[in-house]
Scaffold this active site. Sequence first.
Site, PDB file in Angstrom:
ATOM      1  N   ARG A  92      54.753  -8.467   1.383  1.00  0.00           N
ATOM      2  CA  ARG A  92      54.762 -10.259   2.108  1.00  0.00           C
ATOM      3  C   ARG A  92      55.640 -10.989   1.289  1.00  0.00           C
ATOM      4  O   ARG A  92      55.451 -11.887   0.060  1.00  0.00           O
ATOM      5  CB  ARG A  92      53.830 -10.692   2.436  1.00  0.00           C
ATOM      6  CG  ARG A  92      53.773  -9.918   4.516  1.00  0.00           C
ATOM      7  CD  ARG A  92      54.787  -9.828   5.234  1.00  0.00           C
ATOM      8  NE  ARG A  92      54.386  -8.592   5.985  1.00  0.00           N
ATOM      9  CZ  ARG A  92      55.070  -7.715   6.133  1.00  0.00           C
ATOM     10  NH1 ARG A  92      55.738  -7.278   5.124  1.00  0.00           N
ATOM     11  NH2 ARG A  92      54.603  -7.038   6.939  1.00  0.00           N
TER      12      ARG A  92
ATOM     13  N   GLU B  28      62.923 -14.342   6.742  1.00  0.00           N
ATOM     14  CA  GLU B  28      63.786 -13.463   6.267  1.00  0.00           C
ATOM     15  C   GLU B  28      65.225 -14.030   7.590  1.00  0.00           C
ATOM     16  O   GLU B  28      64.610 -14.326   8.969  1.00  0.00           O
ATOM     17  CB  GLU B  28      63.292 -12.170   6.435  1.00  0.00           C
ATOM     18  CG  GLU B  28      62.952 -11.919   5.615  1.00  0.00           C
ATOM     19  CD  GLU B  28      61.628 -10.960   5.368  1.00  0.00           C
ATOM     20  OE1 GLU B  28      61.693  -9.846   6.081  1.00  0.00           O
ATOM     21  OE2 GLU B  28      61.164 -10.844   4.764  1.00  0.00           O
TER      22      GLU B  28
ATOM     23  N   HIS C 252      64.063  -6.544   3.386  1.00  0.00           N
ATOM     24  CA  HIS C 252      62.787  -5.787   3.690  1.00  0.00           C
ATOM     25  C   HIS C 252      62.976  -4.608   4.120  1.00  0.00           C
ATOM     26  O   HIS C 252      63.073  -3.848   5.002  1.00  0.00           O
ATOM     27  CB  HIS C 252      62.796  -7.188   5.089  1.00  0.00           C
ATOM     28  CG  HIS C 252      61.066  -6.747   5.036  1.00  0.00           C
ATOM     29  ND1 HIS C 252      60.533  -7.687   5.670  1.00  0.00           N
ATOM     30  CD2 HIS C 252      60.366  -5.332   5.377  1.00  0.00           C
ATOM     31  CE1 HIS C 252      59.429  -7.488   6.032  1.00  0.00           C
ATOM     32  NE2 HIS C 252      59.644  -5.792   5.955  1.00  0.00           N
TER      33      HIS C 252
HETATM   34  P1  NAD Z   1      46.893  -2.428   2.853  1.00  0.00           P
HETATM   35  O1  NAD Z   1      45.280  -3.557   3.626  1.00  0.00           O
HETATM   36  O2  NAD Z   1      45.989  -0.938   2.891  1.00  0.00           O
HETATM   37  O3  NAD Z   1      46.244  -3.846   1.188  1.00  0.00           O
HETATM   38  C1  NAD Z   1      45.989  -4.564   0.711  1.00  0.00           C
HETATM   39  C2  NAD Z   1      44.721  -5.420  -0.085  1.00  0.00           C
HETATM   40  O4  NAD Z   1      44.995  -6.842  -0.806  1.00  0.00           O
HETATM   41  C3  NAD Z   1      43.499  -4.467   0.445  1.00  0.00           C
HETATM   42  O5  NAD Z   1      42.669  -3.194  -0.694  1.00  0.00           O
HETATM   43  C4  NAD Z   1      43.151  -5.782   0.434  1.00  0.00           C
HETATM   44  O6  NAD Z   1      41.793  -5.694  -0.376  1.00  0.00           O
HETATM   45  C5  NAD Z   1      43.922  -6.709  -0.595  1.00  0.00           C
HETATM   46  N1  NAD Z   1      43.934  -8.199  -0.800  1.00  0.00           N
HETATM   47  C6  NAD Z   1      43.149  -8.801   0.284  1.00  0.00           C
HETATM   48  N2  NAD Z   1      43.300 -10.432   0.092  1.00  0.00           N
HETATM   49  C7  NAD Z   1      44.041 -10.362  -1.474  1.00  0.00           C
HETATM   50  C8  NAD Z   1      43.628 -11.149  -2.952  1.00  0.00           C
HETATM   51  N3  NAD Z   1      43.450 -12.114  -2.471  1.00  0.00           N
HETATM   52  N4  NAD Z   1      43.944 -10.763  -3.623  1.00  0.00           N
HETATM   53  C9  NAD Z   1      43.848  -9.785  -3.991  1.00  0.00           C
HETATM   54  N5  NAD Z   1      43.784  -8.498  -3.423  1.00  0.00           N
HETATM   55  C10 NAD Z   1      43.541  -8.750  -1.743  1.00  0.00           C
HETATM   56  O7  NAD Z   1      47.343  -2.769   3.386  1.00  0.00           O
HETATM   57  P2  NAD Z   1      49.004  -2.008   2.723  1.00  0.00           P
HETATM   58  O8  NAD Z   1      49.530  -1.320   3.905  1.00  0.00           O
HETATM   59  O9  NAD Z   1      48.870  -1.270   1.578  1.00  0.00           O
HETATM   60  O10 NAD Z   1      50.491  -2.830   2.932  1.00  0.00           O
HETATM   61  C11 NAD Z   1      49.916  -4.321   1.426  1.00  0.00           C
HETATM   62  C12 NAD Z   1      51.199  -5.255   2.281  1.00  0.00           C
HETATM   63  O11 NAD Z   1      52.391  -4.485   2.056  1.00  0.00           O
HETATM   64  C13 NAD Z   1      50.764  -5.694   3.211  1.00  0.00           C
HETATM   65  O12 NAD Z   1      51.960  -6.795   3.077  1.00  0.00           O
HETATM   66  C14 NAD Z   1      52.325  -5.011   4.220  1.00  0.00           C
HETATM   67  O13 NAD Z   1      52.882  -5.768   5.243  1.00  0.00           O
HETATM   68  C15 NAD Z   1      53.353  -4.926   2.867  1.00  0.00           C
HETATM   69  N6  NAD Z   1      54.483  -3.578   3.739  1.00  0.00           N
HETATM   70  C16 NAD Z   1      55.386  -4.207   3.209  1.00  0.00           C
HETATM   71  C17 NAD Z   1      56.742  -2.965   3.388  1.00  0.00           C
HETATM   72  C18 NAD Z   1      57.871  -3.446   3.217  1.00  0.00           C
HETATM   73  O14 NAD Z   1      58.698  -3.101   4.107  1.00  0.00           O
HETATM   74  N7  NAD Z   1      58.354  -4.177   2.283  1.00  0.00           N
HETATM   75  C19 NAD Z   1      56.004  -1.750   4.094  1.00  0.00           C
HETATM   76  C20 NAD Z   1      54.945  -2.049   4.928  1.00  0.00           C
HETATM   77  C21 NAD Z   1      53.827  -2.398   4.223  1.00  0.00           C
HETATM   78  C1  MLT Z   2      55.415  -3.332   7.730  1.00  0.00           C
HETATM   79  O1  MLT Z   2      55.336  -4.464   7.538  1.00  0.00           O
HETATM   80  O2  MLT Z   2      55.305  -2.135   8.474  1.00  0.00           O
HETATM   81  C2  MLT Z   2      56.837  -3.799   7.475  1.00  0.00           C
HETATM   82  O3  MLT Z   2      56.704  -4.603   6.441  1.00  0.00           O
HETATM   83  C3  MLT Z   2      57.636  -2.697   7.270  1.00  0.00           C
HETATM   84  C4  MLT Z   2      58.580  -3.500   8.299  1.00  0.00           C
HETATM   85  O4  MLT Z   2      58.286  -3.535   9.783  1.00  0.00           O
HETATM   86  O5  MLT Z   2      59.437  -2.340   8.595  1.00  0.00           O
END
Ligand code: NAD
Ligand code: MLT
Length: 526
Positions: free
Chosen positions: A232, A261, A279
Site C-alpha cells: 500500500r 493513485e 497497482h
Molecule cells: P495479511 O493480513 O495476510 O498480512 C499482513 C501482515 O502484516 C500480517 O501478518 C500482520 O501481522 C503484519 N503487520 C501488521 N502491522 C504490522 C506492523 N506494524 N509491522 C509489521 N507487520 C505488520 O495481508 P496480505 O494479504 O498479505 O496483504 C498485504 C498487503 O498487500 C495489504 O496491504 C494488501 O492490501 C496489499 N495487496 C496489494 C496488492 C497489489 O495489487 N499491489 C494485492 C494484494 C494485496
Molecule cells: C488488493 O488489496 O486486493 C489489491 O490492492 C488489488 C486490487 O484491488 O486490485
Amino acid sequence: MINVKVLVSDPISDKGVEILKNEFDVDIATGLEPSELIKRIGNYEALIVRSETQVTKDVINAGKKLKIIGRAGVGVDNIDVNTATDKGIIVVNAPEGNTISAAEHTIAMMMAMSRNIPQANASLKSKKWDRKKFMGVEVRDKIIGIIGLGRIGAEVAKRAQGMEMKVLAYDPFISPERAGDLGVELTTVIDIVKRADYITVHTPLTKETKDLINTKEFAVMRRGSRVINCARGGIINEEALANAVREGIVSAAAIDVFIKEPPFDSPLLELDRVIVTPHLGASTEEAQVNVAVTVAEQVVNALKGFPVKNAINMPYIKAEAMQILEPYFPLAEKMGKLCMQLIGTNYEKVEISYCGEISEQNVAPLTLAVLKGLLEPVLGAGVNYVNAPGIAKERKIKVVESKSKTIEGYSSQVTVKLSKKNEEKLVSGTIVGKEPRIVQIDNYRIDVLPSRYMVVAKHEDHPNIIGPCCMILGRNNINIAGMQVGRLNIGSEAIMVLNIDSDVGDEVLDEIKSVDGIIDAKRVVL
Ligand code: NAD
Ligand code: MLT
C-alpha cells in the site's frame, strides 16, 4: 431469481458477474463519477467494487437499500467500513484470491529492478545498444528483509528462499514458531534496514505502518539497498524514498502502489532508478477470477440469509440472542485490544472465560469479538469475526474458551487472559446497565469505563506517584477524564488506570515511566 439489484462499479471477471446474474438483476457501470454513483446507488441492494470506486460515507448514506458491499480484492481502504457498519451493511472481501499474484509481482519487480529490465527495454526501443549501462546484480546469497509476514509476505519468503536468498522478517504478530516453520529470522525494522540488500513491505496501511520506512530508517539504511512496495502506498514515505534514491542510499526501488493513485505528482516518477507499475499486483487472469468468484458467492449467500466467509464487519447472530449479547460485543473487542496492548507482542495463548448468566448463551461470537480485538491493532481492517480464528491458528496462538455458571461478583463476567513465556496478562469485564466496564486487570480489582485513550501504570503503593503523573499529563495539555487505582495490600504494588481525552504519545509516556515509584506504564488506544 430473488428480486434484488446489484451494481458492479469496477471491472471484475465475467465469471463473478455470471454467478451474480444467475441470481439477481445485475447492472455494470464502471468509471462512474462520485456524484453519478451517489445518484444511482439508492436503487441497489448490493454494490461490487475493486479499488477504483471510492465507497464514501456519502455513497453509503445514499444507498438506502444497500445490504452488502463486496470488494473483489484484499484492501478495504476505499470503503468507509465504519459507516457501513453503523448502517448495518455487511462488507465482504476476497483476501486470499490474489495472494500468489501479489507475491509473484513482488518477485518480478525485484528481478526487473536487479537487472534494469524496464530501463534496458526503453533504451533498446529508442534504438540504443547499451550493454554497459545496464549492469545488474544477482539475488542469490543476498539478504531480503520482509516487513509483514502475512499471506503475501510468507509467499514472498518461500520464493526468495527458492532463489537462495536469506530471509529476515519483521512482523510483531508472528510467533517465533511460525517464523521457524517458514525458515526466516525474525528481527526488527531497524535491523532489517541496516542489514538487508532488498527490503519489501507487505503490511496493511494502518496508523502504525504509515511511514514505517521514513527519513529515520533511510538514515541508517545499508548503502545501496533496493526497496520494494507492492502493498500500500504510504508504508514507505515517498518523499523520503525519493531523497534516499537521489543520495544513493537506495540504489533502486520498485513501486506498485502510491499514496495517491494515479500518482502523477509523485517524485518517484521522475527518477530513473525507480521502476513503477500502476497497482498491478493483483492484475492476473487467475487472481481476478478468484476474487470475483469469491466475492460474488459471498454476496449471493449473504442476500439469501446464509453466513458469509469473509465479512469484514459483522457476524450473523439470531435476533433473540443478539438482544442479550449485543452490549458484550464492543466490550469483548475492547478487552481483546486492551489485553493485547498490555502484554505487547508474541503472546502464544489466549484464554477467554465466561462466568455467570452470560455462560448460558452461545458465546462463540463473543470469542470472535475478543480475537478480532486482539488481532486488529496489527492486522488492520482485514481481520473480521469470521477470519479471526483462522488467523490466530495460522499464527499458532492457542485459543481456549471456557464457561462457568458460578457468579464472580457480577451477574455476568468475561475474562481474557493472554500468556507468553514468563508473562501473563488478565483483563476482566462486565456490562453495568448497558455500559461496558473493565473490572479487573491482573489481580487488581478496578471499575473503569474503557475509553479510546488510556494509560495503565503499575506502581509502588506510596504517596507522590499519582500526582506527578497527572501533572505530566496536565503539562502536556492532555485532559484526564477518569482515574481508578486498584491495589492488593497497603504499601505493596498498585495499578492506576487513567482515561484521557487524547493520545499520550511516546515522549509523554516515557516521562510517566520515569516518575519515581512507577514500575511500568502502557499506552492504550481502543
Ligand atoms: P495479511 O493480513 O495476510 O498480512 C499482513 C501482515 O502484516 C500480517 O501478518 C500482520 O501481522 C503484519 N503487520 C501488521 N502491522 C504490522 C506492523 N506494524 N509491522 C509489521 N507487520 C505488520 O495481508 P496480505 O494479504 O498479505 O496483504 C498485504 C498487503 O498487500 C495489504 O496491504 C494488501 O492490501 C496489499 N495487496 C496489494 C496488492 C497489489 O495489487 N499491489 C494485492 C494484494 C494485496
Ligand atoms: C488488493 O488489496 O486486493 C489489491 O490492492 C488489488 C486490487 O484491488 O486490485
